[in-house]
Design a protein around this motif. Structure first.
Motif, PDB file in Angstrom:
ATOM      1  N   TYR A 124      70.194  64.022  63.983  1.00  0.00           N
ATOM      2  CA  TYR A 124      69.964  64.083  64.876  1.00  0.00           C
ATOM      3  C   TYR A 124      68.869  63.443  66.073  1.00  0.00           C
ATOM      4  O   TYR A 124      69.511  62.246  66.437  1.00  0.00           O
ATOM      5  CB  TYR A 124      68.250  64.372  63.467  1.00  0.00           C
ATOM      6  N   SER A 161      57.517  64.592  67.931  1.00  0.00           N
ATOM      7  CA  SER A 161      57.914  66.273  67.419  1.00  0.00           C
ATOM      8  C   SER A 161      59.229  66.198  67.283  1.00  0.00           C
ATOM      9  O   SER A 161      59.368  66.955  66.354  1.00  0.00           O
ATOM     10  CB  SER A 161      57.193  67.270  68.828  1.00  0.00           C
ATOM     11  N   LEU A 162      60.134  65.706  68.048  1.00  0.00           N
ATOM     12  CA  LEU A 162      61.861  66.216  68.022  1.00  0.00           C
ATOM     13  C   LEU A 162      62.627  65.153  66.647  1.00  0.00           C
ATOM     14  O   LEU A 162      63.553  65.669  67.217  1.00  0.00           O
ATOM     15  CB  LEU A 162      62.097  66.394  69.544  1.00  0.00           C
ATOM     16  N   SER A 167      61.495  67.692  62.502  1.00  0.00           N
ATOM     17  CA  SER A 167      61.528  68.003  63.508  1.00  0.00           C
ATOM     18  C   SER A 167      60.561  69.035  64.047  1.00  0.00           C
ATOM     19  O   SER A 167      61.114  70.648  62.570  1.00  0.00           O
ATOM     20  CB  SER A 167      62.573  68.409  64.949  1.00  0.00           C
ATOM     21  N   GLY A 399      64.794  70.823  68.268  1.00  0.00           N
ATOM     22  CA  GLY A 399      65.168  69.866  67.648  1.00  0.00           C
ATOM     23  C   GLY A 399      66.774  69.711  68.052  1.00  0.00           C
ATOM     24  O   GLY A 399      66.948  71.029  69.038  1.00  0.00           O
TER      25      GLY A 399
END
Length: 406
Positions: A124, A161-162, A167, A399
């Motif tokens: 990620y 947030s990401l 996410s 994401g």
């Protein structure tokens, strides 16, 4: 000998004297050296073995300009002077370098040993480097702006947030608004699609076109960290040439400027001044057009990023053809068409169209570029359109992850 001749001799002797004095006082450090070309070491062959962790790029420079081929198990992998090799698999590869095409060609053999990485890699997003949204109805809400927040604070919120597997979504606003993020490893450029970008696109049940609904395509840029400095440099970016890239309906180098609005205007549905009320944030572009990002009754906060202090700001990039249309004919049902491939927030997250192939990357001239992999991604809203009561078309990012790291 006349007086004029004596003067000339005197001046000449004095000139020679001072020139000699200057030469005798000149230090070695003062000498101006003629620049020379850097010394290039002759190619001395390959090492017997090269070792690299998986998802890291191995570079083997040769400084050669003649015909050469790199191959593994008789499969051609490169014809460049410098080999850039990456593998997602921990194993040993037999490497062959052939220089020249005739009977006198020189052949060198080696091995590339790919090992398991020492730490733990994440598929990620690992870091958000930049967040600069355009205006829009979700601005100052996702992520949330609090009084006194600066650009640094909002970047931290975009990062929160990401990054990672849990996410959440951020909005990029209208055309040009962007986010830049990276991974803790290089995503390899292999056959097929290499990474996925998450958004909030979906297909509408009542849409006449089965691949239409809420699709808000974002342009994707990718960068390979060739100099290994851990940050995306300006000269490392390449655009993913999606399905619309080579069409004449796509505008390259499109620029837009947004003007800070009068925040005292609040739209009142059904009022005589409704049209004047919703004409909220004025914009101009480099094609001579002007218009407004509209305000709606669903979002009453400022649509202008409140941590921006300038009276206007803008963006430049590739603009896609408008993809939303009024299917109902009376303004009640707007749908956005999904483009075939190569864009963010363009198709549902479980759809193949949200997967991206690094081999689609092109340079500024539209020429495909062969990258060993990518370390950084930039996404920006690629549409400049108002979709009726739905408001502006704005790309959302929720994401991203590497499809190669299992």
């Amino acid at each position: 000998m006349n007086k004029k001749t004596i003067n000339y001799l005197t001046i000449g002797l004095l000139s020679l004297f001072f020139a000699g004095m200057i030469a005798s006082c000149k230090h070695d450090d003062d000498e101006v050296l003629t620049p020379t070309d850097p010394v290039v070491e002759p190619f001395k062959g390959l090492d017997s073995v090269y070792t690299i962790e998986r998802f890291r790029v191995l570079s083997i420079p040769t400084q050669l300009s003649e015909n050469l081929t790199w191959s593994i198990n008789d499969s051609l992998i490169s014809q460049n002077s410098e080999l850039e090799f990456i593998s997602p698999k921990a194993t040993t590869y037999p490497l062959t370098l052939k220089i020249g095409n005739n009977a006198d060609a020189k052949v060198y053999h080696s091995k590339i040993r790919v090992t398991k990485e020492a730490g733990v890699l994440s598929k990620y997003i690992s870091k958000v480097f930049d967040f600069r949204p355009a205006v829009g109805q979700f601005m100052n809400e996702i992520p949330e702006y609090n009084q006194g927040n600066t650009a640094v604070n909002m970047l931290q919120k975009a990062n929160a947030s990401l990054v990672g597997s849990n996410s959440t979504m951020i909005s990029l606003g209208g055309f040009g608004g962007y986010v830049v993020f990276g991974f803790d490893h290089t995503i390899p450029n292999l056959d097929g699609r290499d990474f996925k970008i998450l958004g909030n696109a979906f297909f509408g049940n009542a849409a006449n076109d089965p691949r239409s609904g809420n699709c808000e395509p974002g342009i994707i840029m990718v960068a390979y960290d060739k100099n290994k400095n851990g940050k995306p440099d300006d000269n490392e970016w390449y655009e993913i040439a999606g399905s619309e890239y080579f069409k004449n309906t796509t505008v390259k180098d499109y620029s837009i400027t947004y003007m800070k609005p009068n925040e005292n205007k609040t739209p009142v549905a059904g009022s005589e001044d409704w049209q004047a009320d919703i004409e909220y944030i004025k914009w101009t572009d480099n094609l001579g057009n002007t218009g407004f990002k509209t305000r709606n009754v669903f979002h009453s906060q400022s649509y202008y990023p409140l941590w921006f202090t300038d009276a206007s700001y803008g963006f430049t990039g590739t603009r896609l053809k408008d993809n939303f249309y009024d299917q109902s004919g009376n303004g009640s049902y707007w749908v956005g068409k999904s483009y075939e491939f190569g864009y963010a927030d363009n198709a549902p997250n479980n759809d193949e169209a949200s997967n991206i192939d690094i081999s689609w990357a092109v340079d500024r001239n539209g020429k495909y570029i062969k990258l060993p992999g990518i370390d950084f991604v930039k996404v920006y809203t690629g549409i400049n359109q108002e979709a009726g009561w739905l408001g502006e078309v704005s790309t959302e990012v929720a994401g991203a992850y590497d499809l190669r790291l299992k």
